[in-house]
Structures are given as C-alpha cells and as structure tokens.
Design an enzyme around this catalytic site. Structure first.
Site, PDB file in Angstrom:
ATOM      1  N   SER A 161       0.846  -1.199   0.000  1.00 40.85           N
ATOM      2  CA  SER A 161       0.000   0.000   0.000  1.00 40.85           C
ATOM      3  C   SER A 161       0.870   1.234   0.000  1.00 40.85           C
ATOM      4  O   SER A 161       1.945   1.257   0.623  1.00 40.85           O
ATOM      5  CB  SER A 161      -0.897   0.006   1.239  1.00 40.85           C
ATOM      6  OG  SER A 161      -1.483   1.278   1.440  1.00 40.85           O
ATOM      7  N   TYR A 187      -1.544  -0.216   9.992  1.00 38.56           N
ATOM      8  CA  TYR A 187      -1.636  -0.815   8.664  1.00 38.56           C
ATOM      9  C   TYR A 187      -0.463  -0.370   7.789  1.00 38.56           C
ATOM     10  O   TYR A 187       0.204  -1.187   7.136  1.00 38.56           O
ATOM     11  CB  TYR A 187      -2.960  -0.407   8.025  1.00 38.56           C
ATOM     12  CG  TYR A 187      -3.178  -0.855   6.600  1.00 38.56           C
ATOM     13  CD1 TYR A 187      -3.660  -2.123   6.316  1.00 38.56           C
ATOM     14  CD2 TYR A 187      -2.925   0.008   5.529  1.00 38.56           C
ATOM     15  CE1 TYR A 187      -3.883  -2.526   5.006  1.00 38.56           C
ATOM     16  CE2 TYR A 187      -3.144  -0.385   4.221  1.00 38.56           C
ATOM     17  CZ  TYR A 187      -3.628  -1.655   3.962  1.00 38.56           C
ATOM     18  OH  TYR A 187      -3.845  -2.059   2.669  1.00 38.56           O
TER      19      TYR A 187
END
Length: 305
Positions: A161, A187
């Site tokens: 990501s 995350y």
C-alpha cells in the site's frame, strides 16, 4: 516530519494513485505482456474473494491458470469461486478456508498443501485488514500484524500500500502494545514491513523471485469499511479492482516482469522507489537485520515440529 510525509504522500497520491493516473500509465503498457496462457501454472491468492484479490483470481482464471483461493469467509469464497468459474469457464479454481491471523494454522495449512498438491508456481500475498482497535489472536499475536506478515514458491508477489510511504521501519513494539493505537498507521507500518521483508528475502532466497507492488487507491469493500470518509470523498477518483490488480497480474504472468530484479517495488508495471524524497523513511541494514531476526524467531515459536 509527519506533516511533511503526509502532505507529500497525498500530493503523490493525487498525481499517481488515482483512476486517471492509471489510465495515463496504461497508455504505455505493452498489452502483449498479458496475452499469455497460464494453463498448467498453479497460483495461490490470499484474500481472493473480493476486491483486488478477486480481480486477480479472475484475470488468471481467464488465462487458464489453476487458482487456489485462500479466504477466511467460506460463503463469500464459494460465491466468488462460482462467479469466477462461470465467467472464465475455468473449473480449476479451489477454495481453502484459512484465517491468516491464526499463526499455527497458517503453518499447518502450508504443510498440508505441500503434501496434497504437487506444485505451486506463484504465491500472491493479497489478504489484509485495517482494524480500528487492537486485537490479538488465540496465540496472543496482534491480528493485524499476523495477517499482513505471513506465508515460498518460485514467484512471490505481495500487495502492499502507498500508506507505507509515510512509515519508517520499526524494530520494536511490533505488535503495537505500547502507545496509542491508530489502525491506519499500524496498517501502513505493516505494509512497510512487507516491503522490507521482500527486499531481505530476495537477498537470502536466490531461487525465488520476490516482488511487492502498490495497487493505487482502489475502490474495494475493505477501503469503504475501514476508511469511510476517504472513500466518500475520493470515490469518483478511485481505481476499479481490476485496475488495482493489473500490476499484480502482470508480475504474476508476464515474461517482462520476470526480468526485473528480485525484491523490487512496483507501481503501474514500473519499478519505483519505496520511499518519498526527503522523508527519512530509510532504515539501516542493522535495523533491517534486527527486524528480520525478530520475525524469524517469532515464526519458529509456532512452527510445527
């Protein structure tokens, strides 16, 4: 520095991670790269029942590949499998139910798979989650940490990501036991860890080709559920799951991708830097080795004997 990183990340995202950015990049794609048959090739995709994972599974199934879908929810997985079989005409699609946050079960699944199946050519680590609160599994391991840092085959591709661009590798507090819990930043840290692991594995496992990629900002159920405000404000600019999956598919099946150095980071079929300029997110070799040592020791504690 946090303000600079976040501002630089958002500016980069608006120019490179959106749907329009993908369409611009796609003008330079070599379409014959994906005009290949995958008959006889075996793929495993985690988190394959929705979003990027499902789009990846569909693309590979349409090219004749055997696909093993590793999913947590049986009903959603079977529904996705039925749709993939129907649309692709490929019946070599198999569902495996596994919660990747359960460390010991991951080991057991890997051992059982090796005993039952003769080959696995490509592993695509796609499964992920963003949790609003810290939670641990039955073994006391932070679920978010374990889900992202799991499962080698001749070709390993990890879906990362762009959020990791704002994070420098941490070598301590890996399970976020200390300090305030911010699910989005946790995350992003775990996505940075994936990039570092890919780089390090490429150095130590020369018989396996490793790649990690950023799919861009993609309209998926996970994004809508975990980041509703971002999803609402950006929904007209988000990429489709198919666009998000494009580079993962390219890395998995194209001969062109196989010529790239192992351990590289990709975006829109190009090798790109895994760091923002002047963001101070580079870690030293000593820090990376310390992190890998901790990870290896942790993995050994759950390895079946």
């Amino acid at each position: 520095m946090s303000l600079y990183r976040n501002s630089a990340w958002f500016l980069k995202g608006m120019t490179e991670f959106t749907r329009s950015a993908f369409l611009s990049a796609a003008k330079h794609f070599v379409e014959k790269d994906l005009e290949v048959s995958m008959a006889g090739r075996v793929f495993m995709i985690t988190g394959a029942n929705s979003g990027i994972g499902r789009a990846t599974a569909m693309a590979i199934a349409k090219r004749g590949g055997t696909v093993h879908m590793v999913c947590r929810n049986k009903d959603k997985a079977e529904e996705a499998r039925a749709d993939i079989v129907k649309e692709s005409g490929n019946k070599e699609i198999y569902v495996h139910i596994l919660d990747l946050s359960e460390t010991r079960k991951v080991w057991e699944f890997a051992e059982a798979f090796k005993r039952k199946y003769k080959a696995l050519n490509v592993l695509i680590n796609n499964a992920g989650c963003i949790m609003s609160e810290r939670d641990v599994n039955a073994e006391g391991i932070h679920i978010h940490f374990e889900t992202h840092i799991s499962l080698a085959t001749p070709l390993v591709i990890t879906v990362s990501s762009g959020g990791m661009l704002v994070q420098k590798l941490r070598t301590g507090n890996l399970q976020t036991e200390i300090g305030r819990y911010d699910g989005t930043m946790v995350y992003a840290q775990h996505k940075r860890q994936q990039v570092v692991m890919t780089e390090q594995w490429a150095k130590t496992h020369s018989n396996v080709h490793f790649s990690v990629m950023h799919p861009g900002w993609v309209d998926t159920p996970a994004v809508a559920n975990a980041m509703p405000d971002f999803h609402q404000s950006m929904k007209d600019s988000l990429r489709t799951p198919e666009q998000g999956a494009d580079t993962a598919v390219w890395l998995a099946i194209s001969e062109a991708a196989a010529t790239k150095p192992s351990g590289s980071f990709f975006q829109d079929r190009r090798m790109v830097s895994a760091h923002l300029p002047l963001a101070w997110t580079h870690s030293s070799q000593l820090e990376q080795q310390k992190f890998m040592s901790v990870m290896e020791d942790l993995a050994k504690t759950f390895q079946p004997h």
